[in-house]
Design an enzyme around this catalytic site. Structure first.
Site, PDB file in Angstrom:
ATOM      1  CG  ASN A 210      -2.037  -0.887   1.207  1.00 18.15           C
ATOM      2  OD1 ASN A 210      -2.491  -1.245   0.131  1.00 18.15           O
ATOM      3  ND2 ASN A 210      -2.541  -1.270   2.356  1.00 18.15           N
ATOM      4  CG  ASP A 279      -8.040  -4.338   2.551  1.00 24.12           C
ATOM      5  OD1 ASP A 279      -7.882  -4.202   3.785  1.00 24.12           O
ATOM      6  OD2 ASP A 279      -8.458  -3.434   1.808  1.00 24.12           O
ATOM      7  CE  LYS A 289      13.117 -12.037 -11.772  1.00 24.57           C
ATOM      8  NZ  LYS A 289      14.271 -11.408 -12.401  1.00 24.57           N
ATOM      9  N   PRO A 305      -6.200 -10.856   8.053  1.00 20.71           N
ATOM     10  CG  PRO A 305      -4.747 -11.217   9.823  1.00 20.71           C
ATOM     11  CD  PRO A 305      -4.885 -11.434   8.355  1.00 20.71           C
ATOM     12  CG  ASP A 306     -10.037  -5.249  10.346  1.00 16.62           C
ATOM     13  OD1 ASP A 306      -9.386  -4.672  11.253  1.00 16.62           O
ATOM     14  OD2 ASP A 306     -10.758  -4.646   9.538  1.00 16.62           O
ATOM     15  CB  ILE A 307      -4.533  -5.860  12.825  1.00 16.67           C
ATOM     16  CG1 ILE A 307      -3.790  -6.746  11.811  1.00 16.67           C
ATOM     17  CG2 ILE A 307      -3.775  -5.761  14.131  1.00 16.67           C
ATOM     18  CD1 ILE A 307      -2.508  -6.147  11.265  1.00 16.67           C
ATOM     19  CG  PHE A 323      -5.621   6.678  11.393  1.00 14.11           C
ATOM     20  CD1 PHE A 323      -5.378   6.461  12.740  1.00 14.11           C
ATOM     21  CD2 PHE A 323      -5.201   7.873  10.826  1.00 14.11           C
ATOM     22  CE1 PHE A 323      -4.733   7.417  13.505  1.00 14.11           C
ATOM     23  CE2 PHE A 323      -4.551   8.840  11.583  1.00 14.11           C
ATOM     24  CZ  PHE A 323      -4.316   8.613  12.923  1.00 14.11           C
ATOM     25  CE  LYS A 337     -13.034   2.038   6.820  1.00 12.92           C
ATOM     26  NZ  LYS A 337     -11.985   2.493   5.924  1.00 12.92           N
ATOM     27  CE  LYS A 341     -12.042  -1.649  10.140  1.00 15.88           C
ATOM     28  NZ  LYS A 341     -10.702  -1.934   9.661  1.00 15.88           N
TER      29      LYS A 341
HETATM   30  O1  C5P Z   1     -11.098  -1.206   6.789  1.00 15.95           O
HETATM   31  P1  C5P Z   1      -9.989  -0.247   6.595  1.00 15.95           P
HETATM   32  O2  C5P Z   1      -8.740  -0.875   6.106  1.00 15.95           O
HETATM   33  O3  C5P Z   1     -10.317   0.960   5.787  1.00 15.95           O
HETATM   34  O4  C5P Z   1      -9.746   0.300   8.087  1.00 15.95           O
HETATM   35  C1  C5P Z   1      -8.733   1.184   8.392  1.00 15.95           C
HETATM   36  C2  C5P Z   1      -8.317   1.014   9.837  1.00 15.95           C
HETATM   37  O5  C5P Z   1      -8.232  -0.369  10.202  1.00 15.95           O
HETATM   38  C3  C5P Z   1      -6.935   1.543  10.076  1.00 15.95           C
HETATM   39  O6  C5P Z   1      -6.891   2.011  11.424  1.00 15.95           O
HETATM   40  C4  C5P Z   1      -6.047   0.348   9.865  1.00 15.95           C
HETATM   41  O7  C5P Z   1      -4.818   0.462  10.540  1.00 15.95           O
HETATM   42  C5  C5P Z   1      -6.902  -0.772  10.424  1.00 15.95           C
HETATM   43  N1  C5P Z   1      -6.727  -2.059   9.742  1.00 15.95           N
HETATM   44  C6  C5P Z   1      -6.163  -3.117  10.416  1.00 15.95           C
HETATM   45  N2  C5P Z   1      -6.053  -4.335   9.794  1.00 15.95           N
HETATM   46  C7  C5P Z   1      -6.491  -4.508   8.528  1.00 15.95           C
HETATM   47  C8  C5P Z   1      -7.071  -3.444   7.839  1.00 15.95           C
HETATM   48  C9  C5P Z   1      -7.166  -2.221   8.474  1.00 15.95           C
HETATM   49  O8  C5P Z   1      -5.746  -2.966  11.572  1.00 15.95           O
HETATM   50  N3  C5P Z   1      -6.357  -5.684   7.959  1.00 15.95           N
END
Ligand code: C5P
Length: 397
Positions: A210, A279, A289, A305-307, A323, A337, A341
């Site tokens: 990213n 994501d 390679k 995973p969404d941390i 954020f 969001k 969350k």
């Molecule tokens: O869902 P989105 O990626 O837009 O959400 C942004 C927020 O979620 C940010 O605070 C980002 O650091 C956190 N995040 C995370 N793990 C992910 C995706 C986003 O902690 N896999």
């Protein structure tokens, strides 16, 4: 307006090769809006000329107690009045010994004794001089007197020897000074921060990432330390130096970031997720390679995973701050969001204006509504965010 605007600093310079770094320090202070008044010992003037500091600070430079340019002939009193701090950098073994024992035999040591503001010192000397028993006694005495010591650093010295005693770099001294002047709103709090991008490997030399410079997350780590917190910074790859006071854990992928967060989060009071986490990761990434061919190449992606969500849904969760960088419908998407969350606080910014820039402009969304932080350097936005967190977070007394 920068928060340091109009703050007066007396910068004392004593005799040491490191005096050249103080020219850069003066520049950093002036650039950040400080009114810098330089006082040099006689020895210091042999290393760098007063003209350099006069040109950089825009103020007269003093080194003589009997300087007739002062109408009342009392530079030792006038110079520190209204000052936020006296900072001696470099502080030689000699000047430290004098200050520790209350000697006042030149302008710098006399104004230190006559000051009514905090004193900070950045020692600079050869490693043997640093370790010398009298010097160590003086350092202990200065600490007992409430004088904060910045550094010293460790490494190669001007004399060619290697060890403790080098003066910190100008940027580090600048950050220590700013930290010492900030209110301790998060004293005793343990703050965990994710920052920067993640990198998802495709093969030995390629990957998906990213766009993220890490600047906002690093500024928040610095601001949290300034506020007195213990800071752990889990960072993807960035080109930035570690902010002072942070314990930094480097990771590459989202899964590594998740694992690092999992092992640190139980010991955290506040979690601030600033990282731009990918994501998806690549399923079956190749060790070697991938060779070019005329065939189409398909890469299969699996969700990461969404941390942040995994932390905010824990039973004993820390105060969670997210954020949201959006390119359109900022407030609507960001508030959705925040609810999804389950976050007490979310920082919304337009992706176009924040990415890689030194300034940022954000909106804070919490249960009470919205707070707009107008465009400012990221460190100022970070400090205001920390103030907001301190107000909302239940673990902050
Ligand atoms: O869902 P989105 O990626 O837009 O959400 C942004 C927020 O979620 C940010 O605070 C980002 O650091 C956190 N995040 C995370 N793990 C992910 C995706 C986003 O902690 N896999």
């Amino acid at each position: 307006m920068n928060s340091s605007q109009q703050k007066k600093i007396v910068l004392g310079i004593s005799g040491g090769v490191a005096a050249y770094k103080s020219a850069e320090l003066t520049r950093l202070l002036v650039k950040a809006g400080y009114d810098v008044h330089v006082v040099m010992t006689e020895a210091a003037t042999h290393f760098v000329g007063p003209v350099t500091f006069q040109a950089l600070s825009g103020n007269l430079v003093y080194s003589d107690q009997w300087d007739a340019r002062r109408p009342n002939n009392m530079p030792h009193i006038d110079l520190t009045r209204g000052a936020a701090a006296v900072l001696i950098a470099p502080a030689s073994a000699d000047v430290l010994a004098k200050v520790a024992n209350g000697l006042c035999d030149d302008l710098l040591t006399t104004l230190v004794a006559a000051r009514d503001c905090p004193l900070f010192v950045a020692p600079a000397m050869n490693r043997q001089m640093w370790e010398n028993a009298p010097n160590q006694r003086n350092i202990a005495q200065l600490q007992a007197d409430g004088i904060q010591i910045f550094g010293p650093g460790n490494g190669e010295q001007a004399c060619g020897e290697v060890g403790d005693g080098r003066m910190l770099e100008a940027q580090e001294i600048f950050e220590h000074l700013e930290a010492a002047l900030q209110p301790k709103l998060l004293k005793g709090q343990r703050v965990l921060i994710t920052a920067g991008p993640t990198f998802e490997r495709i093969d030995a030399v390629r990957g998906i990432t990213n766009t993220s410079s890490g600047k906002m997350g690093y500024a928040i780590a610095r601001a949290a330390y300034e506020a007195g917190a213990e800071v752990v910074l889990i960072s993807g790859e960035t080109a930035l130096p570690t902010p002072i006071g942070s314990r930094r854990i480097d990771i590459k992928s989202a899964q590594q970031m998740h694992a690092a967060v999992e092992s640190e989060v139980a010991a955290s009071d506040i979690f601030i997720a600033v990282a731009a986490v990918a994501d998806y990761h690549v399923l079956n990434a190749s060790e070697q390679k991938i060779k070019k061919s005329a065939q189409q190449l398909t890469i299969t992606l699996a969700p990461n995973p969404d941390i942040l969500a995994s932390v905010s849904t824990r039973a004993n969760r820390p105060f969670c701050v997210g954020f949201a960088a959006e390119s359109e419908n900022l407030l609507e998407f960001a508030e959705a969001k925040r609810r999804r969350k389950q976050l007490p606080l979310l920082v919304a910014n337009l992706a176009q204006s924040a990415m890689g820039a030194d300034d940022n402009e954000v909106i804070l969304l919490d249960d009470h509504g919205q707070t707009r932080l107008e465009s400012a350097p990221k460190i100022d936005i970070a400090r205001r965010l920390i103030t907001h967190i301190a107000r909302l977070c239940p673990s902050v007394k």
